[in-house]
Write an enzyme that holds these catalytic residues in place. Structure first.
Site, short mmCIF file in Angstrom:
data_model
loop_
_atom_site.label_atom_id
_atom_site.label_comp_id
_atom_site.label_asym_id
_atom_site.label_seq_id
_atom_site.Cartn_x
_atom_site.Cartn_y
_atom_site.Cartn_z
N LYS A 274 -72.47 64.26 -48.22
CA LYS A 274 -71.10 64.12 -48.71
C LYS A 274 -70.59 65.45 -49.22
CE LYS A 274 -71.43 59.32 -50.36
NZ LYS A 274 -70.41 58.74 -49.48
N ASP A 285 -73.42 53.92 -57.14
CA ASP A 285 -73.59 53.24 -55.86
C ASP A 285 -74.64 52.12 -55.93
OD1 ASP A 285 -72.64 52.95 -53.29
OD2 ASP A 285 -74.04 54.40 -52.41
N ASP A 344 -75.06 58.43 -44.07
CA ASP A 344 -74.24 58.05 -45.23
C ASP A 344 -73.80 56.58 -45.16
OD1 ASP A 344 -72.96 58.35 -47.62
OD2 ASP A 344 -71.25 59.48 -46.82
N ARG A 348 -75.63 49.33 -45.72
CA ARG A 348 -75.90 48.23 -44.78
C ARG A 348 -77.36 48.25 -44.31
NH1 ARG A 348 -71.21 50.64 -41.04
NH2 ARG A 348 -70.57 51.28 -43.12
N1 BES Z 1 -71.40 54.42 -51.20
C1 BES Z 1 -70.54 54.75 -50.13
C2 BES Z 1 -69.20 54.02 -50.20
C3 BES Z 1 -68.27 54.45 -51.29
C4 BES Z 1 -67.38 55.48 -51.08
C5 BES Z 1 -68.27 53.80 -52.50
C6 BES Z 1 -66.51 55.85 -52.08
C7 BES Z 1 -67.41 54.18 -53.49
C8 BES Z 1 -66.53 55.20 -53.29
C9 BES Z 1 -71.19 54.38 -48.80
O1 BES Z 1 -72.57 54.50 -48.76
C10 BES Z 1 -70.66 55.34 -47.80
O2 BES Z 1 -70.93 56.49 -47.90
N2 BES Z 1 -69.89 54.81 -46.85
C11 BES Z 1 -69.28 55.62 -45.86
C12 BES Z 1 -69.45 54.91 -44.53
C13 BES Z 1 -69.10 55.76 -43.35
C14 BES Z 1 -70.09 56.87 -43.19
C15 BES Z 1 -69.08 54.86 -42.13
C16 BES Z 1 -67.81 55.76 -46.21
O3 BES Z 1 -67.22 54.81 -46.72
O4 BES Z 1 -67.29 56.84 -46.03
ZN ZN Z 2 -73.54 54.30 -50.52
MN MN Z 3 -73.21 56.45 -48.25
#
Ligand code: BES
Ligand code: ZN
Ligand code: MN
Length: 500
Positions: A274, A285, A344, A348
């Site tokens: 990230k 998270d 990331d 899931r």
């Molecule tokens: N933990 C994050 C989701 C998240 C993002 C929670 C911002 C709270 C605030 C999750 O693991 C993640 O990184 N999701 C990605 C998925 C993508 C790579 C398909 C996302 O939402 O960008």
């Molecule tokens: Zn996450």
């Molecule tokens: Mn993630």
């Protein structure tokens, strides 16, 4: 801060919060207090021309006499619209206003206006709950707070004409608040303090409430074939954990409700790392796991007559020499293989193994998973509703209603085979993200999870990425970790899965 529910009588010292209905209507005790201070409250309401008692209005009257330091008049709005949650807000806001004011003693007069359909005892109990939730603070790491910044309020008395009944109603609500506070604490803690093993240790503490707690380490999970979960944790120095918490307060043989939580104690994104700006937020998270742990504490704390099992998957998503790479293929416990195109999209991957395990072992009558799963749900719903995805209309309706009653709102989003197209992998059974331009990030994530729902298990997925953490204060939810999900799950169990 001590909170007590006591029989109504005119307070003679400290500060008082009084409920006022639209049209500046005071209840009987309010009128008595007004008399005791020579009509100062009525005069103040008249002087503050626009104070009508509308919902959310507050008017502070300093040194009104009668030994009182201040009286805060709190508008409830029109009696017909007054709901139990209005008294929670009143209790929460009252405490928030006085917590660091220098005042030590507060009396909350939670009078239900004539014309409202709400028992007096319920109003008082909810005001007490609101006071506890609104008074939440996390000061553990502050070592330089000046005396005048520290909370001064030490005792809160909720005054009611139905004290005995209110106290009885408050008992389970107090346990509920314990659960919410536990969740807020766990979610607020930084990732150097709360990591998979230390969070598992926190789960173990629920044993004192009668919860049966088991912790599986990486060796056990490997034996079970949880390749998807283990892949996420393999770049971390911290060992991944799967915690199983059983509360068996119901009839023997009744299938449990399973609550499954995403517990990514820190999400760097892994090799698909990230951006650094805002990455600190990814300590929360594990908010889904936090909610499940808090809900188990509430349910066991109030000795619910229901069988409930909580399963939380605890990992840290880190990049290092051993970390999972984009393109790696892992095999889940279900036997289905997954091409990890983006490390990331890890939530899931851990949930699919935790859900499969929960179903294989417990054959639950219903399963609800909670996860801070996608940034996309914040695009869709902001911070006001969590996303609800379900294969079962009845379960979805029950959850939606529970959310409304507890002010933890849900909004149903679609599941549909049409989205499966995005999950097709060139070399495995599926890939963990849909390709660029596919859109619907929260739905494809839910659609991915649905592949790990067995047969016809009624299942719901709550995407709480927008609601687990808040940047603004609310009466019963100070900014920071909200504890979202605990109240909702507790209510779901109480209303639909408990023996009476
Ligand atoms: N933990 C994050 C989701 C998240 C993002 C929670 C911002 C709270 C605030 C999750 O693991 C993640 O990184 N999701 C990605 C998925 C993508 C790579 C398909 C996302 O939402 O960008
Ligand atoms: Zn996450
Ligand atoms: Mn993630």
């Amino acid at each position: 801060m001590k909170i007590a529910i006591v029989e109504a009588k005119t307070p003679k010292k400290g500060s008082v919060v009084l409920s006022v209905a639209e049209g500046r209507q005071l209840g009987p005790l309010g009128q008595q207090i007004d008399k005791a201070v020579g009509g100062a409250l009525t005069r103040a309401m008249t002087a503050a021309a626009r104070f009508s008692g509308a919902k959310g209005q507050w008017l502070e009257v300093l040194a009104p006499g009668g030994g009182l330091k201040r009286v805060l008049l709190a508008g409830l709005g029109k009696p017909v619209d007054v709901k139990a949650t209005a008294f929670e807000a009143l209790g929460g806001e009252a405490v928030r206003r006085l917590m660091t004011s220098g005042e030590t003693e507060l009396a909350i007069v939670a009078e239900v206006p004539k014309g409202a359909v709400l028992p007096a005892a319920e109003a008082a109990a909810r005001a007490a709950l609101g006071a506890r939730l609104g008074g939440y603070r996390f000061d553990k790491y502050r070592t330089t707070l000046k005396d005048k910044e520290k909370p001064s309020l030490s005792s809160v008395a909720v005054l009611t004409g139905a004290a005995a009944a209110a106290r009885k109603l408050y008992q389970p609500l107090d346990k509920l608040a314990d659960g919410v506070v536990l969740t807020r604490n766990l979610v607020t803690e930084p990732a150097n303090v709360i990591y998979p093993e230390s969070l598992a240790a926190e789960c173990r503490k629920l044993a004192k409430l009668g919860v049966k707690v088991e912790v599986l380490g990486e060796r056990e999970m490997k034996k079970l074939g949880m390749g998807a979960l283990l892949g996420v944790g393999q770049g971390s120095e911290r060992e991944s954990q799967l915690v199983v918490m059983q509360w068996n307060g119901g009839k023997k043989g009744t299938k449990p409700v399973a609550l499954v939580g995403k517990g990514v104690c820190f999400d760097t994104g892994g090799i698909s790392i990230k951006p650094s700006a805002g990455m600190e937020e990814m300590k929360w998270d594990m908010g889904g796991a936090g909610a499940v742990i808090g809900a188990m504490a509430a349910i066991a704390g109030r000795k619910a007559k229901a069988n409930v099992v909580g399963v939380v998957a605890l990992v840290e998503n880190m990049p290092d020499g051993k970390a999972q790479r984009p393109g790696d293929v892992v095999k889940s416990m279900s036997g289905q293989t997954i091409e990890v195109l983006n490390t990331d999209a890890e939530g899931r991957l851990i949930l699919c193994d935790a859900m499969w395990y929960a179903q294989e072992r417990f054959k639950p009558q219903a399963m609800v998973d909670l996860a801070t799963l996608t940034g996309a749900i914040i695009i869709s719903l902001g911070h006001e509703h969590a996303g609800l995805f379900s294969n079962d209309d009845k379960l979805a309706e029950r959850l939606t209603a529970a959310g409304k009653a507890e002010d933890e709102l849900l909004w149903r989003m679609p599941l549909s085979d049409a989205y499966d197209e995005g999950l097709k992998s060139q070399i495995a059974d599926m890939q963990n993200i849909a390709g660029p331009g596919f859109g619907a990030g929260s739905i494809t994530a839910a659609q991915f999870l649905q592949r790990f729902v067995k047969d016809r298990t009624p299942w719901a997925h709550l995407d709480i990425a927008g609601t687990a953490w808040s940047k603004k204060d609310k009466a019963t939810v100070p900014k920071g970790a909200t504890g979202f999900g605990v109240r909702l799950l507790n209510r779901l169990i109480a209303d639909h899965y408990e023996e009476r």
